[in-house]
Design an enzyme around this catalytic site. Structure first.
Site, mmCIF file in Angstrom:
data_model
loop_
_atom_site.group_PDB
_atom_site.id
_atom_site.type_symbol
_atom_site.label_atom_id
_atom_site.label_comp_id
_atom_site.label_asym_id
_atom_site.label_seq_id
_atom_site.Cartn_x
_atom_site.Cartn_y
_atom_site.Cartn_z
ATOM 1 N N TRP A 71 -12.266 -2.254 -7.466
ATOM 2 C CA TRP A 71 -12.984 -1.916 -8.833
ATOM 3 C C TRP A 71 -13.689 -0.473 -8.478
ATOM 4 C CZ3 TRP A 71 -11.977 -4.494 -12.847
ATOM 5 C CH2 TRP A 71 -11.582 -5.987 -12.549
ATOM 6 N N ARG A 130 -4.632 -1.495 9.087
ATOM 7 C CA ARG A 130 -5.825 -2.402 8.899
ATOM 8 C C ARG A 130 -5.407 -3.303 7.892
ATOM 9 N NH1 ARG A 130 -7.382 2.749 7.006
ATOM 10 N NH2 ARG A 130 -6.807 3.028 4.651
ATOM 11 N N HIS A 138 2.017 3.423 -8.818
ATOM 12 C CA HIS A 138 2.202 1.761 -9.133
ATOM 13 C C HIS A 138 3.360 1.382 -9.926
ATOM 14 C CE1 HIS A 138 -1.826 1.975 -7.307
ATOM 15 N NE2 HIS A 138 -2.244 2.792 -8.383
ATOM 16 N N ASP A 177 0.863 -1.336 0.016
ATOM 17 C CA ASP A 177 0.141 -0.052 -0.005
ATOM 18 C C ASP A 177 0.994 1.421 0.085
ATOM 19 O OD1 ASP A 177 -2.435 1.398 -0.007
ATOM 20 O OD2 ASP A 177 -2.546 1.187 2.243
ATOM 21 N N GLY A 178 0.425 2.408 -0.577
ATOM 22 C CA GLY A 178 0.996 3.646 -0.457
ATOM 23 C C GLY A 178 1.612 4.143 -1.871
ATOM 24 N N ASN A 179 1.244 3.355 -2.952
ATOM 25 C CA ASN A 179 1.629 3.853 -4.003
ATOM 26 C C ASN A 179 1.081 5.197 -4.613
ATOM 27 O OD1 ASN A 179 2.455 1.252 -4.250
ATOM 28 N ND2 ASN A 179 1.223 0.659 -5.691
ATOM 29 N N GLY A 180 -0.122 5.524 -4.255
ATOM 30 C CA GLY A 180 -0.586 6.653 -4.769
ATOM 31 C C GLY A 180 -0.050 7.948 -4.027
ATOM 32 N N THR A 221 -11.001 -6.725 -4.356
ATOM 33 C CA THR A 221 -12.457 -6.698 -4.687
ATOM 34 C C THR A 221 -13.102 -5.371 -4.608
ATOM 35 O OG1 THR A 221 -13.182 -7.744 -2.730
ATOM 36 C CG2 THR A 221 -12.984 -9.372 -4.460
ATOM 37 N N TRP A 260 2.843 7.781 -2.716
ATOM 38 C CA TRP A 260 4.238 8.219 -3.052
ATOM 39 C C TRP A 260 4.352 8.849 -4.110
ATOM 40 C CZ3 TRP A 260 7.131 7.285 -7.533
ATOM 41 C CH2 TRP A 260 8.541 7.289 -7.277
ATOM 42 N N LEU A 307 10.442 -20.502 -4.490
ATOM 43 C CA LEU A 307 9.635 -19.814 -4.047
ATOM 44 C C LEU A 307 8.091 -19.848 -4.587
ATOM 45 C CD1 LEU A 307 8.991 -17.230 -2.099
ATOM 46 C CD2 LEU A 307 9.711 -15.899 -3.848
#
Ligand code: IPE
Ligand code: IPE
Ligand code: MG
Length: 245
Positions: free
Chosen positions: A76, A198, A44, A27-30, A73, A32, A139
Site C-alpha cells: 500500500w 528475502r 505486472h 517479484d521483479g515485475n517493475g 500489506t 522487467w 490444485l
C-alpha cells in the site's frame, strides 16, 4: 547462490518427491518493465502469463497446493497510481481467468486481510472465484492478497484473545489453528524470483521449515521450466526438521 537459469523438463524430476505445497514470491515485475523502457505496470501485466504457465506446470507434475504472493500489506506504500493499477488488475485477472482455472480443476482461495482498503469490486470478484471453484480437487491456488505474515499472526492472536483462551493452554497448535487458511499445509518449498534474498513478510509462521530457492529470473520471465528447476534443487535438499538423520 541463485538457481541456474537453465530449463528443466518435468521428466527429469523424481515424481515420488514432488513438494505438496510450493509458494512463490512473484517479484521483479517493475524491473522487467524498466529494463525495456516500459511503465512498471507493464511488468505486472506480463506477470499474468508467468503465473498461468506456473499453474499449468504445477498441474502437470501434480503439485497439490500453490501459493502466490500477489499484494503485501506493505505494498500500500507504493505510489497511488501503481496501487490503483494493481487493485484493478487483480480484479480483471480474476474475472478473465476464473473460468479457465475452473476448467483446469483449480480451486481458488485467498489469504490476507479483507480490510477497508480492498475495493469492494475486488472482494466481490474474490468471492465469486472462491464459490465457482470451491469443489475443484486438482490444485488449490492460494492467492496472498493484502497479506502480511505478521498481520496474519496478529490476527490469530486477536482471535485467541477474543475467545479468552487461558495463556497456559496456548500452544503452537492453537496459534496455527487461527491462521487464515486452515486447510493449507505448510509450504515445502518457497521460490523467490528477481535475485532478492528475502522473505518480505510472506507466510512467516508457515515457512518455519520450508526449503528456500532463490533465482535471478524476473517474474515475467519465469515459467514452468524454472519451477521444475527449483523443484529439482528441492529434491537435492535434505530436510532434517531439527533432527539428526
Ligand atoms: C512484484 O514485482 C509484484 C508486486 C509486488 C505486486 P515488483 O513490482 O515488486 O517489481 P520490482 O521488485 O520493483 O522489480
Ligand atoms: C514482495 O515483493 C511482495 C510481493 C511479491 C507481492 P516486494 O517487491 O514488495 O518486496 P520488497 O519490497 O522487495 O521487500
Ligand atoms: Mg519487488
Amino acid at each position: 547462490m541463485g538457481l541456474p537459469e537453465s530449463s528443466v523438463g518435468a521428466e527429469s524430476l523424481d515424481m515420488d518427491r514432488i513438494p505438496r505445497h510450493v509458494g512463490c514470491v512473484m517479484d521483479g515485475n517493475g524491473r522487467w518493465a524498466e529494463q525495456r523502457g516500459m511503465a512498471r505496470t507493464e511488468g505486472h501485466a506480463q506477470g499474468e502469463h508467468a503465473l498461468l504457465d506456473v499453474i499449468q506446470g504445477a498441474l502437470e507434475i501434480g503439485i497439490e497446493w500453490l501459493s502466490v504472493y500477489a499484494f503485501s500489506t506493505e505494498n500500500w506504500n507504493r505510489p497511488e497510481d501503481e496501487v490503483r493499477f494493481l487493485m484493478n488488475f487483480n480484479r480483471t485477472i480474476l474475472r478473465r481467468r476464473c473460468e479457465q482455472l475452473n476448467e483446469l480443476g483449480v480451486r481458488i482461495r485467498f489469504v490476507g486481510r479483507r480490510d477497508w482498503r480492498v475495493p469492494t469490486g475486488v472482494m466481490k470478484e474474490m468471492d465469486e472465484a472462491i464459490e465457482l471453484t470451491r469443489k475443484n480437487k486438482r490444485l488449490s491456488l492460494v492467492v496472498a492478497f493484502n497479506y502480511g505474515g505478521r498481520a496474519e499472526i496478529v490476527d490469530a492472536v486477536r482471535k485467541i484473545a477474543a475467545r479468552r483462551i487461558p495463556a497456559r493452554r496456548i500452544t503452537e497448535r492453537t496459534i496455527a489453528s487461527y491462521l487464515y487458511d486452515q486447510e493449507m499445509p505448510e509450504p515445502d518449498l518457497i521460490i523467490r524470483t528477481s535475485g532478492e534474498y528475502r522473505i518480505s513478510n510472506f507466510l512467516l509462521w508457515e515457512m518455519a521449515y520450508s526449503e528456500l530457492v532463490f533465482t535471478d529470473v524476473l517474474w515475467p520471465d519465469f515459467d514452468r521450466s524454472h519451477l521444475f528447476a527449483a523443484i529439482a534443487e528441492y529434491q537435492h535438499r535434505h530436510r532434517r526438521f531439527g533432527q539428526v538423520q
